[in-house]
Motif scaffolding. Structure first.
Motif, PDB file in Angstrom:
ATOM      1  N   THR A 120      -0.954 -13.713  -7.324  1.00  0.00           N
ATOM      2  CA  THR A 120      -0.785 -12.246  -7.384  1.00  0.00           C
ATOM      3  C   THR A 120      -2.011 -11.453  -7.921  1.00  0.00           C
ATOM      4  O   THR A 120      -2.813 -12.007  -8.765  1.00  0.00           O
ATOM      5  CB  THR A 120       0.462 -12.080  -7.891  1.00  0.00           C
ATOM      6  OG1 THR A 120       0.401 -12.541  -9.276  1.00  0.00           O
ATOM      7  CG2 THR A 120       1.696 -12.467  -7.117  1.00  0.00           C
ATOM      8  N   TYR A 121      -2.204 -10.100  -7.007  1.00  0.00           N
ATOM      9  CA  TYR A 121      -3.256  -9.336  -7.371  1.00  0.00           C
ATOM     10  C   TYR A 121      -2.665  -8.046  -7.581  1.00  0.00           C
ATOM     11  O   TYR A 121      -1.641  -7.474  -6.801  1.00  0.00           O
ATOM     12  CB  TYR A 121      -4.213  -9.377  -6.431  1.00  0.00           C
ATOM     13  CG  TYR A 121      -4.871 -10.806  -6.190  1.00  0.00           C
ATOM     14  CD1 TYR A 121      -4.066 -11.639  -5.150  1.00  0.00           C
ATOM     15  CD2 TYR A 121      -5.736 -11.267  -6.826  1.00  0.00           C
ATOM     16  CE1 TYR A 121      -4.442 -12.897  -5.195  1.00  0.00           C
ATOM     17  CE2 TYR A 121      -6.394 -12.748  -6.476  1.00  0.00           C
ATOM     18  CZ  TYR A 121      -5.737 -13.324  -5.303  1.00  0.00           C
ATOM     19  OH  TYR A 121      -5.899 -14.625  -5.382  1.00  0.00           O
ATOM     20  N   GLY A 172      -0.998  -3.986  -4.446  1.00  0.00           N
ATOM     21  CA  GLY A 172      -1.093  -5.371  -4.890  1.00  0.00           C
ATOM     22  C   GLY A 172      -0.794  -6.270  -3.739  1.00  0.00           C
ATOM     23  O   GLY A 172      -0.450  -5.583  -2.759  1.00  0.00           O
ATOM     24  N   ALA A 173      -0.877  -7.507  -4.122  1.00  0.00           N
ATOM     25  CA  ALA A 173      -0.650  -8.293  -2.970  1.00  0.00           C
ATOM     26  C   ALA A 173      -0.414  -9.743  -3.664  1.00  0.00           C
ATOM     27  O   ALA A 173      -0.639 -10.074  -4.897  1.00  0.00           O
ATOM     28  CB  ALA A 173      -1.964  -8.571  -2.019  1.00  0.00           C
ATOM     29  N   SER A 198      -4.389   0.158 -12.272  1.00  0.00           N
ATOM     30  CA  SER A 198      -3.699   1.303 -12.695  1.00  0.00           C
ATOM     31  C   SER A 198      -1.990   1.159 -12.557  1.00  0.00           C
ATOM     32  O   SER A 198      -1.555   1.981 -13.387  1.00  0.00           O
ATOM     33  CB  SER A 198      -4.067   2.698 -11.977  1.00  0.00           C
ATOM     34  OG  SER A 198      -3.806   2.307 -10.455  1.00  0.00           O
ATOM     35  N   LEU A 199      -1.806   0.079 -11.733  1.00  0.00           N
ATOM     36  CA  LEU A 199      -0.251   0.024 -11.832  1.00  0.00           C
ATOM     37  C   LEU A 199       0.132  -1.402 -12.240  1.00  0.00           C
ATOM     38  O   LEU A 199       1.238  -1.722 -12.304  1.00  0.00           O
ATOM     39  CB  LEU A 199       0.173   0.149 -10.246  1.00  0.00           C
ATOM     40  CG  LEU A 199      -0.182   1.246  -9.671  1.00  0.00           C
ATOM     41  CD1 LEU A 199      -0.020   1.268  -8.060  1.00  0.00           C
ATOM     42  CD2 LEU A 199       0.991   2.257  -9.802  1.00  0.00           C
ATOM     43  N   LYS A 200      -0.774  -2.088 -12.744  1.00  0.00           N
ATOM     44  CA  LYS A 200      -0.436  -3.422 -13.049  1.00  0.00           C
ATOM     45  C   LYS A 200       0.617  -3.785 -14.143  1.00  0.00           C
ATOM     46  O   LYS A 200       1.621  -4.553 -13.906  1.00  0.00           O
ATOM     47  CB  LYS A 200      -1.814  -4.134 -13.420  1.00  0.00           C
ATOM     48  CG  LYS A 200      -1.424  -5.601 -13.819  1.00  0.00           C
ATOM     49  CD  LYS A 200      -3.023  -6.397 -14.315  1.00  0.00           C
ATOM     50  CE  LYS A 200      -2.573  -7.740 -14.467  1.00  0.00           C
ATOM     51  NZ  LYS A 200      -3.960  -8.572 -14.890  1.00  0.00           N
ATOM     52  N   ILE A 237       0.980  -1.178   0.032  1.00  0.00           N
ATOM     53  CA  ILE A 237      -0.195  -0.046  -0.033  1.00  0.00           C
ATOM     54  C   ILE A 237       0.865   1.293  -0.199  1.00  0.00           C
ATOM     55  O   ILE A 237       1.998   1.220   0.589  1.00  0.00           O
ATOM     56  CB  ILE A 237      -0.829  -0.123   1.146  1.00  0.00           C
ATOM     57  CG1 ILE A 237      -1.866  -1.192   1.224  1.00  0.00           C
ATOM     58  CG2 ILE A 237      -1.825   1.156   1.501  1.00  0.00           C
ATOM     59  CD1 ILE A 237      -2.572  -1.512   2.651  1.00  0.00           C
ATOM     60  N   ARG A 238       0.407   2.267  -0.629  1.00  0.00           N
ATOM     61  CA  ARG A 238       1.286   3.513  -0.698  1.00  0.00           C
ATOM     62  C   ARG A 238       0.310   4.587  -0.279  1.00  0.00           C
ATOM     63  O   ARG A 238      -0.757   4.611  -0.442  1.00  0.00           O
ATOM     64  CB  ARG A 238       2.006   3.836  -1.888  1.00  0.00           C
ATOM     65  CG  ARG A 238       1.122   4.038  -3.058  1.00  0.00           C
ATOM     66  CD  ARG A 238       2.079   4.080  -4.285  1.00  0.00           C
ATOM     67  NE  ARG A 238       1.376   4.754  -5.399  1.00  0.00           N
ATOM     68  CZ  ARG A 238       1.799   4.824  -6.775  1.00  0.00           C
ATOM     69  NH1 ARG A 238       3.017   4.396  -6.923  1.00  0.00           N
ATOM     70  NH2 ARG A 238       0.926   5.005  -7.604  1.00  0.00           N
TER      71      ARG A 238
END
Length: 122
Positions: free
Chosen positions: A59-60, A51-52, A64-66, A39-40
């Motif tokens: 993974t997830y 993500g996680a 927007s950042l994938k 998290i940011r």
């Protein structure tokens, strides 16, 4: 007691890759049902889920950042790592690793790392 210890550089040059590691103690990252999460929070903004990686190594990623993000784990060392490629000043933020219980809101972790202030600059 689960503890998450973050490590990695706080300064990244534009267009380079940000890499942060979260070492977990007090529990295995392969134990169900937890999501090991990044998290940011940018200045003046709310928390952003990045993500996680799950206990089962799924993974997830945030849509927007994938395209620029990878999260992977090392079970032998009980840690997980975030990489964000091609960083820009918009990626400057405090980055947190965290543990989220399955079925719970992704921005409501049980445990948090200490946070890493990341600056993007030459």
């Amino acid at each position: 007691q689960v503890q998450l210890q973050q490590s990695g550089p706080g300064l990244v040059q534009p267009s380079q890759t940000l890499s942060l590691t979260c070492t977990v103690s007090g529990g295995s990252i392969t134990t169900g049902y937890y999501f090991w999460t990044w998290i940011r929070q940018s200045p003046g903004k709310g928390l952003e889920w990045i993500g996680a990686v799950s206990w089962s190594d799924s993974t997830y990623y945030s849509p927007s950042l994938k395209s620029r993000t990878s999260i992977f784990r090392d079970t032998s060392k009980n840690l997980f790592t975030l990489q964000v490629t091609s960083v820009t000043p918009e990626d400057a933020a405090v980055y947190y690793c965290a543990r989220v219980r399955g079925g719970h809101t992704r921005l409501s972790p049980e445990y948090w790392g200490q946070g890493t202030q990341v600056t993007v600059s030459h």
